[in-house]
Design an enzyme around this catalytic site. Sequence first.
Site, PDB file in Angstrom:
ATOM      1  N   THR A  58       2.008   4.087  10.177  1.00  0.00           N
ATOM      2  CA  THR A  58       2.107   4.745   8.791  1.00  0.00           C
ATOM      3  C   THR A  58       1.377   5.613   8.564  1.00  0.00           C
ATOM      4  O   THR A  58       0.083   5.381   8.643  1.00  0.00           O
ATOM      5  CB  THR A  58       2.610   3.708   7.649  1.00  0.00           C
ATOM      6  OG1 THR A  58       3.267   4.242   6.617  1.00  0.00           O
ATOM      7  CG2 THR A  58       1.523   2.848   7.335  1.00  0.00           C
ATOM      8  N   CYS A  71      -0.785   4.603  -2.025  1.00  0.00           N
ATOM      9  CA  CYS A  71       0.117   3.518  -1.532  1.00  0.00           C
ATOM     10  C   CYS A  71      -0.711   2.461  -0.659  1.00  0.00           C
ATOM     11  O   CYS A  71      -1.800   2.671  -0.309  1.00  0.00           O
ATOM     12  CB  CYS A  71       1.025   4.078  -0.410  1.00  0.00           C
ATOM     13  SG  CYS A  71       2.166   5.397  -1.352  1.00  0.00           S
ATOM     14  N   HIS A  87       5.547   0.087   3.889  1.00  0.00           N
ATOM     15  CA  HIS A  87       4.478   1.055   3.250  1.00  0.00           C
ATOM     16  C   HIS A  87       4.901   1.093   1.718  1.00  0.00           C
ATOM     17  O   HIS A  87       5.991   1.904   1.453  1.00  0.00           O
ATOM     18  CB  HIS A  87       4.644   2.412   3.837  1.00  0.00           C
ATOM     19  CG  HIS A  87       3.949   3.546   3.408  1.00  0.00           C
ATOM     20  ND1 HIS A  87       3.657   4.465   4.091  1.00  0.00           N
ATOM     21  CD2 HIS A  87       3.659   3.837   2.001  1.00  0.00           C
ATOM     22  CE1 HIS A  87       2.972   5.541   3.300  1.00  0.00           C
ATOM     23  NE2 HIS A  87       2.951   5.323   2.162  1.00  0.00           N
TER      24      HIS A  87
END
Lengths: 163, 201
Positions: A24, A30, A47
């Site tokens: 990711t 995040c 994520h």
Amino acid sequence: MEIVTVKVKISDMAILREEGILVTVGLGSCVGIALYDPKNKVGGLAHILLPDSSLFRNRINSLNSAKFADTAIPLLVHEMVKAGAKRRFLKAKIAGGGHLFLFQKSGCSVGEKNVKAVKFLLNKYKIPIKGEDVGGSQGRTMKFYVNSGKVVISTVGGIEKTL
Amino acid sequence: MGEQRIDKTKLDVLKELANIGVGNAVTSLSTMLNEEKINMDVPSARLVLLQDVPELLGGAELPVAGVYIESSGDADLTILFVLPLDSGVNLISTLVPGSNGLFDEMGISVLTEVGNILTTSYLNALSFMTNLLLIPNPPEVAVDMSGAIISTIMAEKYMVEDEVVLLSTALKSMKTRIEGHILIFPDAGALKKIFTLLGIR
């Protein structure tokens, strides 16, 4: 044999068995949550964008569960068990939750809230955190090697870090 | 976006608003660069899957400088001026010869000010056309992966919908080699106000 690489976009998740890399890219505030069962060789990566879905229940009809910590973690655990993992063997490694902008508003940043929510939920599900690279002011990319459970974190112009 | 339907007519209206706003912003950038000619794409207005937004500027991992400004007042707009690192350095060294680019306080401060002027001229044009009171908040700057910058803004602004309205345009200066993008995210409330004002259902 070619190693499979699966890209996990924002507010998404993916699971691999035995081999392969889950990636990711561009985690800002995040948080990337890597869960793995080393005995059964099942790995999953989510994520998440925000900590808590309950604030938004009234705003839109259908919420994507993978977007919020409180809904993504139970879903990831559920899907991993379906893929052959055992709940009691699960371990976690987490990264992200930074605050990128120089002057933050007063109070907690979204990044901090995300990290707090993720830790709270992992604790609730009794999943030990085996490694973390959270907070700070940098964006991160997370590579999760499902075979070994190794997680490699990279940043812009930074040195790679292994969890 | 949410319960509001965004059709092609609405997107066209937004595109036209963006066009005038961005035109104004580009003129002020040109003024800062000694009247240098700046090429600008016609802005686009579209609905984009939230998941794809961090990938839009040449990949989520691309290192960029981003100046981010929110407007308050009658409508919440989120404006992001993004430049690849080399363009950021070119911009700063053109305006402040001999500076250390993005790597000192002076450089960051120059970039912040440019972002401030660009977005304020954009908001002025929009405010003039719609009669909305748009107050720019102080700008914030980050140098990082483009995906990390954009997703952080989406989180800060609680963009929880699966699709977001995005207005974007690319601009480019020839002599000083500065490339950049202006991205505008109007929130659902802002869109509603703008369409109501313009009598569009």
